[in-house]
Design an enzyme around this catalytic site. Structure first.
Site, mmCIF file in Angstrom:
data_model
loop_
_atom_site.group_PDB
_atom_site.id
_atom_site.type_symbol
_atom_site.label_atom_id
_atom_site.label_comp_id
_atom_site.label_asym_id
_atom_site.label_seq_id
_atom_site.Cartn_x
_atom_site.Cartn_y
_atom_site.Cartn_z
ATOM 1 N N HIS A 129 0.811 -1.209 0.000
ATOM 2 C CA HIS A 129 0.000 0.000 0.000
ATOM 3 C C HIS A 129 0.852 1.271 0.000
ATOM 4 C CE1 HIS A 129 -3.574 -2.366 1.943
ATOM 5 N NE2 HIS A 129 -3.316 -2.728 0.704
ATOM 6 N N PHE A 375 -1.121 -8.167 4.918
ATOM 7 C CA PHE A 375 0.228 -7.599 4.820
ATOM 8 C C PHE A 375 0.292 -6.241 4.118
ATOM 9 C CE2 PHE A 375 0.661 -12.350 4.062
ATOM 10 C CZ PHE A 375 0.607 -12.651 5.415
ATOM 11 N N CYS A 376 -0.735 -5.413 4.285
ATOM 12 C CA CYS A 376 -0.771 -4.103 3.619
ATOM 13 C C CYS A 376 -0.526 -4.245 2.119
ATOM 14 C CB CYS A 376 0.251 -3.149 4.233
ATOM 15 S SG CYS A 376 -0.138 -2.671 5.916
ATOM 16 N N ALA A 377 -1.008 -5.345 1.569
ATOM 17 C CA ALA A 377 -0.947 -5.586 0.125
ATOM 18 C C ALA A 377 -2.223 -6.345 -0.244
ATOM 19 C CB ALA A 377 0.294 -6.389 -0.239
#
Length: 455
Positions: A129, A375-377
């Site tokens: 992100h 995982f901020c993805a």
């Protein structure tokens, strides 16, 4: 001026000495065990070398660029020498600027604010992100996740060739995925970008701690990374690369340090002449300890030798992969296939298990720290899992039944400070958990899975 440190005389060993290597944690089943920190992709432990260097400097701490006293001058020299050390570590070109920021996220938001008018941004959905989201004020083209290096390059070439109008463009790409650990074809993507009149910024947050990164050799325009993933705490990051867009943009923050001259106008307003150096985007008192810790980590990794570090990490990767291969219920997530080169980051799901429950059991019952979630993805993990884009995948998600898709994943990550024993304990724990089940009941508390000790 310089600060003499005891750390400079330390010999480098493998694994490299890190803080916390002897910390013990309690187990819910009773007793204590040495903590196995296997979440380097989130934040790596600080190198002992970095900690010692910072401790040696701390008594000499002073204001940067803001004083005539000895400690202020010393701190200023230390800060600017850190900039030069980072530039050398990154193989920067003559004329490149090194701007100290708070993190990779901060670096890429700074660059997003420096884009020229009408600039188009091209970014794969596979990005963290930090590199997926900062471009909200630009015209953004999101590219589907490729399944090979060749497909990545071809996808980018088509998108750049088809852009309209054919004006300034920026490509943002990761060097190593924070989800799969897979290396991306950065040099080839840079060539494709430049062939189509675009520039490219490299998110090296996961690459720089594991592999050498050279701005000149990779032919990227900018590189961004975070100190806390490079074994350097204290909340500092770097944006390094071409000066022109940064020099022409309004300062990222307005204030002292960024301004060279401020005068009142006769009409009562204020005229400002901004710096054209990196200071233009470093308003306020700089994080000199954060910058120095990054420079110390860069020096330590360089002295250890990336050839040796990479070789040892490949050995650990193979140990993890071999151990997980013995558990049929485990599926490792990958874009480019099993043979793709990667850094020490692997994500996986376990059939029949909620990933958050599994990660909580590894911590509570074995003293192993991994990460679970998206995982901020989010777009990438959901693509790899094949899950509904609207699914939240939170820690409290219902436990998956056998054969069902997990709503999130588990990530294990390691690096220069990881001992063999931690990797071996992890693979043994995965086998035992799948074979015997968790020894404790777990519940959701504040969005986290924790042992249920109420019974």
């Amino acid at each position: 001026m310089s600060v003499s440190t005891v750390a400079a005389a330390q010999s480098v060993c493998a694994p490299l000495p890190v803080l916390g290597r002897d910390v013990t944690v309690p187990l819910v089943t009773g007793g204590e065990v040495t903590y196995a920190a296997l979440d380097y992709a989130a934040s790596a432990p600080a190198l002992q070398r970095v900690w010692d260097d910072v401790a040696a400097y701390a008594p000499y701490y002073g204001s940067v660029h803001r004083g005539a006293g000895y400690l202020s001058q010393l701190s200023t020299d230390l800060f600017e020498n850190a900039r030069r050390t980072v530039a050398e570590f990154l193989g920067c070109r003559d004329g490149d600027q090194v701007v100290f920021t708070r993190s990779t996220t901060d670096s890429l938001n700074l660059l997003a604010g420096a884009l020229p008018a009408g600039c188009q941004v091209f970014v794969f959905e596979t990005e963290h992100h930090a590199s997926l989201l900062p471009w909200r004020n630009a015209q953004v083209t999101f590219l589907d996740a490729p399944r090979s290096h060749r497909e990545a390059v071809e996808t980018l070439e088509r998108a750049l060739a088809d852009r309209a109008p054919y004006g300034p463009a920026l490509v943002c790409v990761t060097g190593a995925s924070n989800v799969t650990g897979e290396l991306w074809p950065v040099r080839e993507l840079a060539a494709a970008a430049h062939a189509h009149g675009a520039r490219i910024v490299l998110d090296a947050a996961q690459l720089a701690p594991h592999h050498p990164v050279s701005v000149a050799d990779l032919d990227v325009d900018w590189v961004a990374f975070s100190g806390h993933k490079l074994y350097a705490p204290f909340g500092s990051g770097v944006l390094a690369g071409r000066a022109d867009w940064l020099r022409e943009a309004e300062p990222y923050l307005a204030g002292g340090g960024a301004s060279r001259k401020v005068t009142r106008r006769t009409d009562g307003g204020v005229d400002v002449e901004w710096h054209e150096t990196a200071a233009r985007h470093e308003a306020g008192s700089p994080n000199v300890i954060g910058a120095y810790s990054i420079a110390s980590a860069c020096t330590a990794l360089t002295e250890a030798g990336f050839d040796q570090l990479v070789a040892r990490e490949r050995y650990l990767i193979e140990k993890v992969r071999a151990g997980l291969a013995e558990v049929p219920e485990v599926r490792i997530l990958s874009l480019f296939g099993d043979d793709a080169p990667r850094v020490g980051v692997l994500s996986f799901v376990v059939e029949g298990w909620n990933s958050s429950h599994f990660a909580a059991a590894l911590s509570a019952e074995y003293g192993i720290g991994v990460r679970d979630g998206l995982f901020c993805a989010h777009p990438l993990v959901r693509t790899l899992l094949g899950s509904d884009p609207q699914t939240q995948g939170e820690c409290g998600a219902p436990e998956a039944a056998p054969g069902e898709r997990s709503l999130n994943a588990i990530r294990v990550s390691f690096g220069a400070g990881t001992p063999d024993e931690h990797v071996e304990r992890f693979t043994d724990a995965v086998r035992e958990l799948v074979r015997d089940g968790a020894r404790w009941n777990y519940r959701t508390e504040d969005g986290r899975c924790v042992p249920d000790t109420s019974a």
